[in-house]
Design an enzyme around this catalytic site. Sequence first.
Site, mmCIF file in Angstrom:
data_model
loop_
_atom_site.group_PDB
_atom_site.id
_atom_site.type_symbol
_atom_site.label_atom_id
_atom_site.label_comp_id
_atom_site.label_asym_id
_atom_site.label_seq_id
_atom_site.Cartn_x
_atom_site.Cartn_y
_atom_site.Cartn_z
ATOM 1 N N SER A 182 0.836 -1.200 0.000
ATOM 2 C CA SER A 182 0.000 0.000 0.000
ATOM 3 C C SER A 182 0.870 1.249 0.000
ATOM 4 O O SER A 182 1.610 1.489 -0.949
ATOM 5 C CB SER A 182 -0.964 -0.039 1.189
ATOM 6 O OG SER A 182 -1.960 0.952 1.075
ATOM 7 N N HIS A 237 -8.684 0.317 -0.216
ATOM 8 C CA HIS A 237 -8.543 -0.540 -1.405
ATOM 9 C C HIS A 237 -9.880 -1.147 -1.827
ATOM 10 O O HIS A 237 -9.952 -2.291 -2.267
ATOM 11 C CB HIS A 237 -7.486 -1.629 -1.162
ATOM 12 C CG HIS A 237 -6.153 -1.052 -0.774
ATOM 13 N ND1 HIS A 237 -5.362 -0.364 -1.665
ATOM 14 C CD2 HIS A 237 -5.502 -1.016 0.416
ATOM 15 C CE1 HIS A 237 -4.268 0.059 -1.037
ATOM 16 N NE2 HIS A 237 -4.336 -0.324 0.217
#
Length: 423
Positions: free
Chosen positions: A193, A310
Amino acid sequence: MWGRQSRAGLSPVAVATRASVWAGRGFASLAGPAMRSWAAAGRRLSGCRARAALPGAPGRGGSSWPGGGRAEKLSELLQSSVAGEEEEEEPARRRRRPPQEGTVLLFPGQGSQFVGMGRGLLRYPNVRDMFRVAEKVLGYDLLSLCLRGPPAELDRTLHCQPALFVASLAAVEKLNHQQPSVIESCVAAAGFSVGEFAALVFAGALDYTEALYAVKVRAEAMQKASEAVPSGMLSVIGQRESNYNFACFEAREHCKSLGIENPVCEVSNYLFPDSRVIAGHLQALEFLQENSRKYYFKRTKMLPVSGAFHTRLMEPATEPLAEVLKSIEIQKPLICVYSNVDSKKYMHSKHIQRLLVKQLVSPVKWEQTMHAIYERKQGVEFPYTYEVGPGKQLGAILRNCNLKAWKLYKHIDVSEDEEAEEM
């Protein structure tokens, strides 16, 4: 490659970030010898290392840069000091390195932060300066927040993402000081991430200061998107029989029965075999916990995060990040960097720009990335892997993805007790 430091027609974002860095009096040059050795190896924190010393500011060792430490003079100095080394090493970079000679660096993501991180890094070259740059860009004392907390503030998305970014690259400085050969022989990097931004800076694709500004914008936008809808993330340990997609479908149907329009519940992280993170509306996640046995989930746990990262609930955050990425310079990485979106290597600058935005609303395919990095024929040796940054979560995941690769894993600690004065 040092020519980027004297680029013409800088974007408003670049001008703003550079102005914020240069505004503080007494800001020392970040062009220390350790970081210049990164450049010779084709890996650099260009924004951190080549940020200009202010007029009259001393360089390391108490001496002044030629020309009074002016930005353009420092840039020229760095170009001339590494040009010969780069020319010599260019053929070596093109030579295919045997697997056992290469190293891999992994950069952690949100959830790895803890109060006290960074304390064990302060004695290493440039680390304090990296935090000083961060304070200029972010507008608050990041080092104090990392060292003292409070935990509730450090854990907030808008704070923990910049903190992880800086702490991870500071851990690279420690590794470079202790084992420079690891940096010189690095052939691949990946970040989870927000860790992907640190990986791209290390690989020379992004400028340190501009990347930090992008992380700041990203974190603030994700924080705002999280506060718009009650949502979260659920860690799930499943079994071979587990059907995650069907479970998410039934959880969405449950939300519809409660009157929630367009409910979100989907896999947001692929960690390792039979381990997923599911994100979405809180009601959907509560439904999955209550019915975990039906879907053959062995264990479920809500993660201490503020939103459904996400997933498409992060859609409002994509435009701010896209705008800032258009405004900064992106180059092709000097080593292989793998994208969270498709677990493939980044190929060019537009590829990076597009997928860093798409990453916000796409699942992190970390398990697939581990297979892409470590897949090899039987008998071929594995590289040494270093997790640089807070926590050992990526090492634990690697162990479950590839036990043989994990046996050559090491973690670079960021919290060891050092005799270093705080800023």
